[in-house]
Write an enzyme that holds these catalytic residues in place. Sequence first.
Site, PDB file in Angstrom:
ATOM      1  N   LYS A  16     -11.451 -41.774  34.223  1.00  0.00           N
ATOM      2  CA  LYS A  16     -12.891 -41.713  33.558  1.00  0.00           C
ATOM      3  C   LYS A  16     -12.683 -42.528  32.259  1.00  0.00           C
ATOM      4  CE  LYS A  16     -12.021 -37.025  33.279  1.00  0.00           C
ATOM      5  NZ  LYS A  16     -10.677 -37.048  34.313  1.00  0.00           N
ATOM      6  N   GLY A  40      -6.843 -36.316  28.307  1.00  0.00           N
ATOM      7  CA  GLY A  40      -6.439 -37.526  27.791  1.00  0.00           C
ATOM      8  C   GLY A  40      -7.054 -38.711  28.506  1.00  0.00           C
ATOM      9  N   HIS A  41      -7.751 -39.537  27.987  1.00  0.00           N
ATOM     10  CA  HIS A  41      -8.433 -40.497  28.645  1.00  0.00           C
ATOM     11  C   HIS A  41      -8.159 -41.971  28.205  1.00  0.00           C
ATOM     12  CE1 HIS A  41     -12.232 -37.701  29.421  1.00  0.00           C
ATOM     13  NE2 HIS A  41     -11.290 -37.190  29.778  1.00  0.00           N
TER      14      HIS A  41
HETATM   15  P1  GDP Z   1      -8.888 -39.890  32.952  1.00  0.00           P
HETATM   16  O1  GDP Z   1      -8.284 -38.581  31.973  1.00  0.00           O
HETATM   17  O2  GDP Z   1      -9.781 -39.528  33.922  1.00  0.00           O
HETATM   18  O3  GDP Z   1      -9.382 -40.603  31.776  1.00  0.00           O
HETATM   19  O4  GDP Z   1      -7.613 -40.681  33.238  1.00  0.00           O
HETATM   20  P2  GDP Z   1      -6.077 -40.943  32.553  1.00  0.00           P
HETATM   21  O5  GDP Z   1      -6.369 -41.841  31.695  1.00  0.00           O
HETATM   22  O6  GDP Z   1      -5.574 -39.628  32.496  1.00  0.00           O
HETATM   23  O7  GDP Z   1      -5.293 -41.441  33.841  1.00  0.00           O
HETATM   24  C1  GDP Z   1      -5.649 -42.584  34.626  1.00  0.00           C
HETATM   25  C2  GDP Z   1      -4.564 -43.546  34.464  1.00  0.00           C
HETATM   26  O8  GDP Z   1      -4.789 -44.612  35.344  1.00  0.00           O
HETATM   27  C3  GDP Z   1      -4.752 -44.631  33.224  1.00  0.00           C
HETATM   28  O9  GDP Z   1      -3.042 -44.751  33.001  1.00  0.00           O
HETATM   29  C4  GDP Z   1      -5.284 -45.344  33.528  1.00  0.00           C
HETATM   30  O10 GDP Z   1      -4.818 -46.650  32.508  1.00  0.00           O
HETATM   31  C5  GDP Z   1      -4.973 -46.062  34.776  1.00  0.00           C
HETATM   32  N1  GDP Z   1      -5.804 -46.503  35.508  1.00  0.00           N
HETATM   33  C6  GDP Z   1      -7.459 -46.542  35.606  1.00  0.00           C
HETATM   34  N2  GDP Z   1      -7.842 -47.294  36.541  1.00  0.00           N
HETATM   35  C7  GDP Z   1      -6.734 -47.702  37.115  1.00  0.00           C
HETATM   36  C8  GDP Z   1      -6.690 -48.720  38.458  1.00  0.00           C
HETATM   37  O11 GDP Z   1      -7.589 -49.034  39.044  1.00  0.00           O
HETATM   38  N3  GDP Z   1      -5.520 -49.050  38.826  1.00  0.00           N
HETATM   39  C9  GDP Z   1      -4.250 -48.460  38.060  1.00  0.00           C
HETATM   40  N4  GDP Z   1      -3.000 -49.217  38.581  1.00  0.00           N
HETATM   41  N5  GDP Z   1      -4.236 -47.958  36.882  1.00  0.00           N
HETATM   42  C10 GDP Z   1      -5.501 -47.457  36.742  1.00  0.00           C
HETATM   43  P1  IMO Z   2      -8.677 -35.275  31.799  1.00  0.00           P
HETATM   44  O1  IMO Z   2      -9.855 -35.090  31.155  1.00  0.00           O
HETATM   45  C1  IMO Z   2      -5.751 -33.070  34.165  1.00  0.00           C
HETATM   46  C2  IMO Z   2      -5.177 -29.011  33.582  1.00  0.00           C
HETATM   47  C3  IMO Z   2      -3.775 -28.333  33.226  1.00  0.00           C
HETATM   48  C4  IMO Z   2      -3.671 -26.994  33.847  1.00  0.00           C
HETATM   49  C5  IMO Z   2      -5.169 -26.675  33.918  1.00  0.00           C
HETATM   50  C6  IMO Z   2      -5.349 -25.704  32.574  1.00  0.00           C
HETATM   51  O2  IMO Z   2      -7.526 -36.242  31.229  1.00  0.00           O
HETATM   52  O3  IMO Z   2      -8.858 -35.754  33.335  1.00  0.00           O
HETATM   53  P2  IMO Z   2      -5.787 -25.994  30.125  1.00  0.00           P
HETATM   54  O4  IMO Z   2      -4.891 -26.575  29.193  1.00  0.00           O
HETATM   55  O5  IMO Z   2      -6.974 -26.760  30.120  1.00  0.00           O
HETATM   56  O6  IMO Z   2      -5.989 -24.582  30.037  1.00  0.00           O
HETATM   57  O7  IMO Z   2      -5.175 -26.373  31.319  1.00  0.00           O
HETATM   58  O8  IMO Z   2      -5.923 -27.707  33.819  1.00  0.00           O
HETATM   59  N1  IMO Z   2      -5.777 -29.944  32.815  1.00  0.00           N
HETATM   60  C7  IMO Z   2      -5.950 -31.231  33.300  1.00  0.00           C
HETATM   61  N2  IMO Z   2      -5.208 -31.914  34.145  1.00  0.00           N
HETATM   62  N3  IMO Z   2      -6.274 -33.795  33.442  1.00  0.00           N
HETATM   63  C8  IMO Z   2      -6.973 -33.276  32.330  1.00  0.00           C
HETATM   64  O9  IMO Z   2      -8.241 -33.799  31.538  1.00  0.00           O
HETATM   65  C9  IMO Z   2      -6.709 -31.880  32.222  1.00  0.00           C
HETATM   66  N4  IMO Z   2      -7.056 -30.779  31.264  1.00  0.00           N
HETATM   67  C10 IMO Z   2      -6.672 -29.619  31.805  1.00  0.00           C
HETATM   68  O10 IMO Z   2      -2.763 -29.388  33.584  1.00  0.00           O
HETATM   69  O11 IMO Z   2      -3.212 -27.230  35.207  1.00  0.00           O
HETATM   70 MG    MG Z   3      -6.439 -37.685  31.879  1.00  0.00          MG
END
Ligand code: GDP
Ligand code: IMO
Ligand code: MG
Length: 434
Positions: A16, A40-41
């Site tokens: 996202k 964590g985005h």
């Molecule tokens: P979010 O929580 O939905 O914002 O996603 P996260 O940042 O936690 O995890 C997504 C991971 O995938 C991050 O390390 C991004 O840098 C990585 N990512 C996003 N899009 C792509 C993609 O198309 N390919 C690869 N290999 N990594 C990606």
């Molecule tokens: P983003 O926005 C992945 C998960 C936790 C746990 C459950 C409840 O980066 O996609 P909490 O601390 O919210 O009470 O935990 O939800 N969880 C996530 N897993 N991405 C997240 O956020 C999360 N936020 C919470 O690992 O299973």
């Molecule tokens: Mg995340």
Amino acid sequence: MPSNAVIGLQWGDEGKGKVIDTLAHEAHVVARYAGGNNAGHTVIVGDEKYVLHLIPGGILHEGICNLIGRGLVVDLGALIEEMDGLIARGVPVEERLRLDGRAHVIFPYHRHVDGLVEKWRGEGRIGTTGRGIGPAYADKVARTGIRVADILQPKIFQTRLKAAMAEKAALIEKVYGEEPQNWSTLYEESVQMAERLRPLIVDGGAMLREAYAKGEYVLFEGAQGALLDLDGGTYPYVTSSWTGVAGIAGGTGFPPNHLDRAMGVTKAYTTRVGEGPFPSELFEEVGERLRKAGNEYGATTGRPRRCGWFDGVVARYACQTNGIDGVFLTNLDVLSGFGNLQVVTAYREKEEVFRDYPSQVGLGKDLEMETTELPGWTEDITAVRNFSDLPKACQDYVRFLEKEMGARIERISVGPGRDQIFMGESGQEDLWQR
Ligand code: GDP
Ligand code: IMO
Ligand code: MG
């Protein structure tokens, strides 16, 4: 101009952050509406990596207002630390960030209780992020929570904090048999932090409604994912907020009938952090390969993510319950060289077949997957920028996912970088722009 939402279609971490960052340059306002610093985005800009927890993903773009909406639970210390981290990297955060005074505050006692409850649950633990999210939302619902704006009213804050601390101390001592932490400086520290944030505090709903009325482009940034939604997710293994499209109105004050479109983000496979059902999970060698190839470690806690095949039941359910108008498919590049790929199309328990995610999934031992096997591809696709340049097997895989989800794949991401993105075969050029 449109108001669009971007939400996760799986268990979070779908990418996202990247999607919001790529759409944000078009937006006037980017608003978070749920969760807290459990999110964590990740946003990658050239060689720079940013991991945003509370601050919306438009923060790296000039001229965009980023709103932390009223539906969030905000750890003030964590927010200030995140702000300072960005400021140190040259981002003019104070110009670009606003915080709704109605958002609830996570205090240290919430984090303490989060840890204690998890310990208490033992085998039944949820695997929370330990950030105090659940206890803070529980207080909000129990009407013992404290909002950001309350801290700025000394009398109200003093009375409420005193009551909350007394209640939490009793809970920690009498139920969990532990020593409460020393909160003697909490009042002063909280006031100090709230004073620092005072210039950023707004009525977020009013701000969004005004922006929309002026014809500005409003973008909503989901946190977590549809299957972590308090009501729609794999309860009790969920987070404590409404992560889907339905959370937007409540979590911001933006009228639901003003939302124009909802985009869902899904990985080309599935991941999950923490405990709970995960029907398409892969174990041992294949799961480990996927984790390595996708670098699947939590952006917030660093925990290894559980990995599995693409689950059509999950994605279809998420699209349908959120009225998804288009899908952003990420991490397709990670599947290069995997050999044949499986896609889960339905679950079966004894004689019963589920094409929609059922409420009890994962709890029964007899659950079986119905899968379709598709040929894989070996080519590195990270430099591809046109659907037609993808290997034939990869194109077919994408088409299959589209059919399974019953939603158009608008954009495809083949790497973490900002530019590693192109239109899906049935994607529409202008739909996600102003
Ligand atoms: P979010 O929580 O939905 O914002 O996603 P996260 O940042 O936690 O995890 C997504 C991971 O995938 C991050 O390390 C991004 O840098 C990585 N990512 C996003 N899009 C792509 C993609 O198309 N390919 C690869 N290999 N990594 C990606
Ligand atoms: P983003 O926005 C992945 C998960 C936790 C746990 C459950 C409840 O980066 O996609 P909490 O601390 O919210 O009470 O935990 O939800 N969880 C996530 N897993 N991405 C997240 O956020 C999360 N936020 C919470 O690992 O299973
Ligand atoms: Mg995340």
